[in-house]
Design an enzyme around this catalytic site. Structure first.
Site, mmCIF file in Angstrom:
data_model
loop_
_atom_site.group_PDB
_atom_site.id
_atom_site.type_symbol
_atom_site.label_atom_id
_atom_site.label_comp_id
_atom_site.label_asym_id
_atom_site.label_seq_id
_atom_site.Cartn_x
_atom_site.Cartn_y
_atom_site.Cartn_z
ATOM 1 N N HIS A 70 0.510 -3.252 -5.978
ATOM 2 C CA HIS A 70 1.749 -2.719 -6.544
ATOM 3 C C HIS A 70 1.901 -1.230 -6.248
ATOM 4 O O HIS A 70 2.980 -0.779 -5.808
ATOM 5 C CB HIS A 70 1.779 -2.942 -8.057
ATOM 6 C CG HIS A 70 2.943 -2.251 -8.709
ATOM 7 N ND1 HIS A 70 4.211 -2.795 -8.735
ATOM 8 C CD2 HIS A 70 3.045 -1.041 -9.318
ATOM 9 C CE1 HIS A 70 5.043 -1.956 -9.343
ATOM 10 N NE2 HIS A 70 4.357 -0.875 -9.702
ATOM 11 N N CYS B 92 6.792 -6.466 -4.747
ATOM 12 C CA CYS B 92 5.385 -6.651 -4.387
ATOM 13 C C CYS B 92 4.885 -8.006 -4.887
ATOM 14 O O CYS B 92 5.477 -8.631 -5.776
ATOM 15 C CB CYS B 92 4.514 -5.517 -4.943
ATOM 16 S SG CYS B 92 4.050 -5.692 -6.676
ATOM 17 N N ASP C 290 -9.911 13.107 8.484
ATOM 18 C CA ASP C 290 -10.072 14.493 8.088
ATOM 19 C C ASP C 290 -11.394 15.008 8.643
ATOM 20 O O ASP C 290 -12.220 14.244 9.137
ATOM 21 C CB ASP C 290 -9.977 14.658 6.579
ATOM 22 C CG ASP C 290 -11.079 13.927 5.829
ATOM 23 O OD1 ASP C 290 -12.023 13.441 6.469
ATOM 24 O OD2 ASP C 290 -10.989 13.846 4.594
ATOM 25 N N CYS D 142 4.223 -8.274 -8.753
ATOM 26 C CA CYS D 142 5.403 -8.355 -9.609
ATOM 27 C C CYS D 142 6.160 -9.662 -9.420
ATOM 28 O O CYS D 142 6.804 -10.161 -10.347
ATOM 29 C CB CYS D 142 6.324 -7.170 -9.348
ATOM 30 S SG CYS D 142 5.672 -5.599 -9.979
ATOM 31 N N ASP E 132 -1.191 12.456 2.275
ATOM 32 C CA ASP E 132 -2.244 11.479 1.984
ATOM 33 C C ASP E 132 -2.784 11.768 0.603
ATOM 34 O O ASP E 132 -2.712 12.906 0.113
ATOM 35 C CB ASP E 132 -3.396 11.579 2.991
ATOM 36 C CG ASP E 132 -4.379 12.682 2.609
ATOM 37 O OD1 ASP E 132 -5.396 12.366 1.955
ATOM 38 O OD2 ASP E 132 -4.130 13.867 2.934
ATOM 39 N N CYS F 240 10.715 -5.051 -8.593
ATOM 40 C CA CYS F 240 9.750 -4.725 -7.535
ATOM 41 C C CYS F 240 9.485 -5.972 -6.701
ATOM 42 O O CYS F 240 9.342 -7.076 -7.236
ATOM 43 C CB CYS F 240 8.451 -4.203 -8.149
ATOM 44 S SG CYS F 240 7.155 -3.879 -6.924
#
Length: 376
Positions: free
Chosen positions: A335, A306, A93, A309, A266, A304
């Site tokens: 996560h 991830c 940015d 998890c 974002d 999940c």
């Protein structure tokens, strides 16, 4: 061109679309969420972890990197990609939002902005030319024009002045931009005033940027008002170029943004929320640091995929957070980013398969409330 864009499929019931953002460092499927690496790092994670979670494109912050460690140092290290060990594309940015929101004693002039560093109080000046020069030194794939982001609420006159100054600065950024391996995007401003947003788009289209961002939203206005601004702003942007909604990252806003034709997002929300002991689930936000989960031996979310998890329970992660163990915040961050990346993948598939409207309705019907849990 350093950046191109291809629309693959448009949803017939909404303005949602699936596409590909082409960069010199690889193609990025859209819609895409960019995790924020403010200080040249996505907080709590390594670059390969971000990649393995599904990250394709990340955002870093010009204002923060300019102040520390300095763009010259990063350039001497071989550029931002090499400095931080990220091989994929990066968007920086312009620093405009941070100059106006973080820096004390800001003084805005037509030439640029005087501000004092939030780190040590030292005085600095950012002009459109300076913002472009810093981003060119950093070496990001996509850089942003320097803009003035008005607060919410603000008067019509304040929004008008910010919009007109943003347009003038966009012209100067275009003139100052030299590096052909970087794409410079313009930023639409105008507050919540329709005629100012429309004027901003008309003015910026004359500069033929390779992509356009919508700034000045998600700054405190009600979500319904943000959606109204998108409803009349997005259709004015060229369909063959990427559209980027800045600073938006909650699951409901991502879905509503995609439905209105946004391709890029974002936000610090997923990682910041994780560091406060809260995680996304399909039903809402789970504040795992709360006492209600002290003996809860389920994963953060059933099903999940991830790492957190698959290997740990709510009770264990809560214990880590309460004990101030770094691993706890790493697990919640893993996560949350995996949740968002997976959601964006599901959104894209739904668009490609012609069922986005049904997917959006089904997701939002169960989303939006904090799960049970008593604060301590």
């Amino acid at each position: 061109m350093s950046v191109g864009f291809t629309v693959i499929k448009e949803d017939t019931a909404t303005r949602a679309r699936a596409g590909v953002l082409h960069t010199l460092r690889g193609d990025v499927p859209t819609p895409v969420f960019m995790p924020v690496g403010t200080q040249a790092t996505v907080k709590a994670l390594t670059p390969h972890e971000v990649r393995d979670l599904g990250g394709k494109l990340i955002l870093s912050n010009t204002y923060h990197l300019y102040l520390r460690p300095g763009a010259d140092l990063i350039a001497a290290a071989g550029g931002l990609h090499r400095f931080m060990g990220w091989e994929g594309p990066i968007l920086t940015d312009s620093g405009g939002f941070q100059v106006f929101s973080l820096a004390p004693l800001t003084r805005v002039e037509d030439d640029g902005v005087w501000f004092r560093s939030h780190l040590d109080g030292s005085q600095h000046f950012f002009s459109p030319e300076k913002a472009v020069a810093v981003q060119e030194a950093l070496g990001a794939d996509i850089i942003m024009a320097f803009d003035q982001c008005p607060p919410y609420p603000c008067s019509y006159e304040e929004a008008r002045q910010a919009q007109e100054r943003t347009t003038r600065w966009a012209y100067r950024c275009r003139e100052a931009h030299r590096k052909k391996d970087q794409a410079l995007f313009g930023i639409v401003q105008g507050g919540v005033y329709r005629d100012l947003r429309e004027k901003s788009v008309r003015d910026l289209l004359a500069l033929d940027f390779p992509g356009y961002a919508i700034g000045g939203l998600s700054v405190g206005e009600p979500k319904d008002l943000m959606y109204q601004v998108l409803d009349y702003t997005v259709p004015l942007l060229p369909g063959e170029k990427p559209r980027y909604l800045m600073g938006v990252g909650s699951p409901d806003c991502l879905l509503e943004g995609v439905a209105r034709g946004i391709d890029m997002f974002d936000c610090v929300l997923p990682t910041r929320m994780a560091r406060h002991g809260a995680v996304f689930t399909r039903r809402g936000i789970l504040v795992v640091r709360n006492a209600a989960f002290a003996r809860d031996f389920r994963p953060l979310e059933e099903g999940c995929d991830c790492y957190a998890c698959r290997h740990f329970t709510r009770a264990y992660i809560r214990h880590l957070i309460k004990a101030n163990e770094i691993l706890g915040l790493r697990l919640t961050t893993l996560h949350n980013l995996r949740f968002i990346f997976r959601l964006m993948g599901e959104i894209r598939r739904a668009i490609l398969e012609g069922r986005f409207a049904e997917f959006k309705e089904a997701f939002l019907s169960s989303w939006g409330r904090e799960l049970p849990g008593e604060d301590e």
